[in-house]
Write a protein that holds these residues in place. Structure first.
Motif, PDB file in Angstrom:
ATOM      1  N   SER B   3       0.879  -1.167   0.000  1.00  0.00           N
ATOM      2  CA  SER B   3       0.000   0.000   0.000  1.00  0.00           C
ATOM      3  C   SER B   3       0.906   1.202   0.000  1.00  0.00           C
ATOM      4  CB  SER B   3      -0.896  -0.007   1.236  1.00  0.00           C
ATOM      5  OG  SER B   3      -0.118   0.163   2.388  1.00  0.00           O
ATOM      6  N   PHE B   4       0.759   1.981  -0.986  1.00  0.00           N
ATOM      7  CA  PHE B   4       1.618   3.137  -1.087  1.00  0.00           C
ATOM      8  C   PHE B   4       0.811   4.358  -0.778  1.00  0.00           C
ATOM      9  CE2 PHE B   4       2.920  -0.109  -3.962  1.00  0.00           C
ATOM     10  CZ  PHE B   4       4.246  -0.244  -3.651  1.00  0.00           C
ATOM     11  N   THR B 323      20.715   1.616  -9.028  1.00  0.00           N
ATOM     12  CA  THR B 323      20.495   0.537  -9.984  1.00  0.00           C
ATOM     13  C   THR B 323      19.296  -0.271  -9.515  1.00  0.00           C
ATOM     14  OG1 THR B 323      22.846   0.376 -10.518  1.00  0.00           O
ATOM     15  CG2 THR B 323      21.477  -1.518 -11.075  1.00  0.00           C
ATOM     16  N   TYR B 324      18.363  -0.501 -10.396  1.00  0.00           N
ATOM     17  CA  TYR B 324      17.157  -1.249 -10.054  1.00  0.00           C
ATOM     18  C   TYR B 324      17.078  -2.490 -10.937  1.00  0.00           C
ATOM     19  CZ  TYR B 324      15.980   3.172  -7.833  1.00  0.00           C
ATOM     20  OH  TYR B 324      16.013   4.297  -7.058  1.00  0.00           O
ATOM     21  N   MET B 369       7.505  -0.623 -11.335  1.00  0.00           N
ATOM     22  CA  MET B 369       7.684   0.748 -10.856  1.00  0.00           C
ATOM     23  C   MET B 369       8.603   0.755  -9.658  1.00  0.00           C
ATOM     24  SD  MET B 369       4.172   2.686 -10.900  1.00  0.00           S
ATOM     25  CE  MET B 369       2.976   1.750 -11.755  1.00  0.00           C
ATOM     26  N   PHE B 370       9.483   1.721  -9.600  1.00  0.00           N
ATOM     27  CA  PHE B 370      10.441   1.824  -8.501  1.00  0.00           C
ATOM     28  C   PHE B 370      10.319   3.205  -7.875  1.00  0.00           C
ATOM     29  CE2 PHE B 370      12.592  -2.032  -9.676  1.00  0.00           C
ATOM     30  CZ  PHE B 370      12.448  -2.102 -11.053  1.00  0.00           C
ATOM     31  N   ASP B 371      10.093   3.214  -6.579  1.00  0.00           N
ATOM     32  CA  ASP B 371      10.048   4.476  -5.847  1.00  0.00           C
ATOM     33  C   ASP B 371      11.458   4.781  -5.385  1.00  0.00           C
ATOM     34  OD1 ASP B 371       9.827   6.485  -3.905  1.00  0.00           O
ATOM     35  OD2 ASP B 371       7.797   5.849  -3.386  1.00  0.00           O
ATOM     36  N   LYS B 375      12.506   3.216  -1.897  1.00  0.00           N
ATOM     37  CA  LYS B 375      13.161   2.024  -2.423  1.00  0.00           C
ATOM     38  C   LYS B 375      12.206   0.843  -2.550  1.00  0.00           C
ATOM     39  CE  LYS B 375      17.034   4.168  -2.735  1.00  0.00           C
ATOM     40  NZ  LYS B 375      17.265   4.866  -4.005  1.00  0.00           N
ATOM     41  N   ARG B 376      10.923   1.131  -2.543  1.00  0.00           N
ATOM     42  CA  ARG B 376       9.974   0.042  -2.773  1.00  0.00           C
ATOM     43  C   ARG B 376       9.717  -0.090  -4.248  1.00  0.00           C
ATOM     44  NH1 ARG B 376       5.371   1.244   1.723  1.00  0.00           N
ATOM     45  NH2 ARG B 376       5.345  -0.923   2.353  1.00  0.00           N
ATOM     46  N   ASP B 377       9.361  -1.301  -4.645  1.00  0.00           N
ATOM     47  CA  ASP B 377       9.040  -1.500  -6.045  1.00  0.00           C
ATOM     48  C   ASP B 377       7.811  -2.396  -6.159  1.00  0.00           C
ATOM     49  OD1 ASP B 377      11.464  -3.575  -5.383  1.00  0.00           O
ATOM     50  OD2 ASP B 377       9.982  -4.489  -6.712  1.00  0.00           O
TER      51      ASP B 377
END
Lengths: 236, 448
Positions: B3-4, B323-324, B369-371, B375-377
């Motif tokens: 949950s963002f 880097t993701y 998607m990368f925040d 650092k959540r994805d």
């Protein structure tokens, strides 16, 4: 541009440089090498890459990025397949290693030559596409977009699919030449027969033996002072 | 379930707008090849393999239909490029639209650039909602009147008509690219733009179609030495003298057009040293950069290679700052992916409006998607089955190990023919457009 069969000499510096930079697979202590797949897997990867390269080149307009990446990968694979004593972890050495090595060595040079020539041809073929009046910038900075002189190089090794005037070799060009002149009985004694050939290979073909009298006769015929008669036999 | 707060959407409170561009059967020519919002986000353009451009417009807010706010409807459709035949080389030039880029709006009309492999075109999209009526010499159907019947004169008047949107080609920039165009980028001066192919980058003035300046040329004198090609290029969002281009060897070069007219020598060179433990025969292929994008702020660049997305600080050339991993589970499958050519797929990447979230596509119609802050994805899927109206998109997970949980999908079950190469993010809102082969999905953050 190289023709079929000639090997390009590999520059020594180039070779040394390649080994120095990209020789990680030769280092037995390297973790990737220790887990390296056996050489047999590499050869199938090599084959796959060659197939990809051929397929890419057979496109009417190859995807340059795809081509360059495949070629670079192929070169890496080839370099890693070069024979070396420093690689102990190969459990099953490939059969007939010496033959393979020779094939690899020759195919390496030939492949490099063919890839190089193909890339060269790509650039020539692409340059042919330049508009008759390419947009040229006059005065200020920037390079005007101009056309390069179109010239097709010889394409070797990759067969007729890539299409080239010289595909069949020089010999093919001469097949259409009228050889009836050479077939005429004028030139050969009837008993000997005469092999009709497209070109005069100096030194190889047996010249018909004509003595002085026959030569005079022929000159007269050619000049028109004497009508054509039955050719003289040998030793007249 | 993640949950963002704040950014994360993953719903579609409107029916997800699924639009099939072209025939329902989905033949090849409907495959979407580019997606781009305009600078306000009011319009969304897609280009497809058949050379068509479809523009969607966002519905205006309306008191009556408040729940319909934000829906995108078709605004204009036109054929941008036709297949051409190059007689000299005896081959066909594909009409596929490689890229669309909008110009900032300066009057009532909209302008965009669209390009195929060889030719860039400037299109004007304008509305007509009035038409003149009451001609003297013509009747209402346009037929000429018999002059003898005209006894009075009147002034024609403009009367409202049904809105008509027309697209007209205003400029055609042709014959400047020997190789395939992969990128176009509008300069912040709004007077020039660049087009990049495999080996060269050209600078154009919008007003001049018969000339362009070559500003980068990496074609070697001897094609034998060709080992690297240009893969993407973009102008800096604010500095009209600065641009970057990426290469098939995983490098990015930043060039300053003030330094010299020919930018063969870069001002900055971005390259990450290779990780020796990850080295393989495919190292170069997977390092090939498929997309490069400046952040909106202009401080960062983002690059996409086969397995990762990287964020670089313009002031640090020797390695990326972030880097993701997009789909690292594919690292052990590189050989198969090389065999089926998937390893050559070119994925794009996008920033959100505030540069805090980045997005890129993957296989099986997944996109990631990368925040950058938390650092959540998250992994989401663009598919009809999963996009019911008002449904929240459920995060997806790929299982790499042995035990597969109920909602997870194993690596071997991934469908590699369903790839999301093209995505776009609204410039200021949390609205995203995702192209899945020949379907377009638009998702929006739920409005509370």
């Amino acid at each position: 541009m190289l023709s079929k069969g000639l090997k390009r000499k590999r520059e020594e510096e180039e070779e040394k440089e390649t080994l120095a930079v990209d020789a990680w697979w030769l280092d037995p202590g390297h973790p990737a090498v220790a887990q390296a797949p056996p050489a047999v897997a590499s050869s199938s990867l090599f084959d796959l890459s060659v197939i990809k390269l051929h397929h890419s080149l057979r496109q009417s307009e190859p995807d340059l990025r795809h081509l360059v990446l495949v070629v670079n990968t192929l070169r890496r694979i080839q370099a890693s397949m070069a024979p070396t004593v420093a690689l102990p972890s190969v459990p099953n050495p490939p059969p007939a290693p010496s033959m393979d090595d020779n094939l690899l060595a020759s195919s390496d040079a030939a492949l490099s030559a063919s890839v190089a020539s193909l890339l060269e041809d790509l650039s020539h073929i692409e340059d042919l596409n330049q508009a008759p009046q390419p947009p040229a910038d006059e005065g200020p900075p920037g390079r005007p977009i101009g056309g390069a002189p179109p010239s097709l190089g010889a394409l070797d090794l990759l067969g007729p699919a890539t299409g080239c005037l010289l595909d069949d070799g020089l010999e093919g060009l001469f097949e259409d030449i009228d050889t009836s002149m050479y077939d005429s009985e004028l030139w050969a004694p009837a008993s000997e027969g005469f092999k009709p050939g497209p070109e005069d290979e100096p030194g190889k073909e047996e010249a018909p033996e004509l003595d002085e009298a026959e030569l005079d006769y022929l000159m007269d015929v050619l000049v028109g002072t004497q009508a054509l008669e039955r050719p003289p036999g040998p030793g007249r | 379930i993640f949950s963002f707060s704040f950014f994360f959407f993953l719903n579609n409170s409107f029916a997800p707008l699924v639009t099939i561009v072209g025939a329902l059967q989905g033949n090849n020519s409907d495959i979407i090849s580019t997606v781009e919002f305009n600078h306000t986000g009011e319009l969304l353009a897609t280009g497809d393999k058949g050379g068509r451009v479809v523009i969607f417009q966002r519905e205006q807010e309306s008191k009556n239909q408040i729940h319909r706010r934000g829906e995108y409807n078709v605004y204009s459709t036109f054929q941008s490029h036709e297949p051409e035949f190059d007689y000299l080389k005896s081959l066909e030039i594909e009409e596929k639209i490689n890229k669309i880029r909008w110009l900032p709006q300066q009057n009532a009309a909209y302008f965009l650039l669209s390009t195929n492999d060889k030719t860039v075109k400037l299109w004007k999209v304008s509305e007509r909602d009035k038409r003149p009526e009451g001609y003297n010499l013509k009747d209402e159907e346009g037929r000429l009147r018999d002059p003898a019947t005209i006894t009075t004169l009147r002034v024609p008047v403009l009367r409202p008509m049904d809105l008509m949107v027309e697209a007209t080609p205003r400029r055609v920039f042709a014959n400047a690219h020997t190789y395939h165009i992969n990128s176009i980028s509008v300069n912040s001066d709004y007077e020039t733009y660049m087009s990049a192919d495999d080996l060269r980058i050209n600078l154009w003035n919008f007003e001049i179609t018969n000339q362009s300046f070559n500003i980068v040329d990496i074609k070697p004198a001897n094609m034998e030495e060709l080992t690297e090609v240009i893969t993407a290029a973009e102008f800096h969002p604010h500095h009209c003298n600065t641009f970057v281009y990426s290469s098939s060897k995983g490098t990015i070069r930043l060039c300053d057009m003030r330094a010299s007219a020919l930018c063969d020598r870069h001002t900055k060179f971005f390259e990450e040293p290779e990780d020796p433990s990850n080295r393989s025969f495919f190292s170069e292929i997977i390092s090939s950069i498929s997309d490069v994008k400046f952040s909106h702020s202009g401080r960062y660049i983002m690059t996409r290679d086969y397995l990762t997305v990287k964020v670089w600080d313009l002031n640090m050339e020797n390695r990326p700052i972030e880097t993701y991993q997009v789909h690292d589970y594919l690292r052990s499958k590189l050989c198969s992916l090389y065999e089926n050519d998937c390893i050559f797929d070119k994925f794009e990447c996008v920033w959100n409006g505030s540069d805090s979230v980045i997005m890129t596509g993957s296989y099986n119609n997944f996109f990631r998607m990368f925040d950058r802050n938390t650092k959540r994805d998250v992994t989401l899927e663009a598919s009809r089955e999963n996009s019911k109206p008002r449904a929240i998109l459920k995060p997806r997970k790929v299982c790499v190990g042995g035990k597969r949980r109920k909602d997870e999908i194993s690596v071997d079950s991934l469908d590699f023919s369903k790839k999301i190469l093209h995505t776009a993010w609204h410039p200021s809102e949390n609205i995203i457009a995702v192209a899945a082969t020949n379907n377009l999905y638009i998702f929006q953050d739920k409005v509370n």
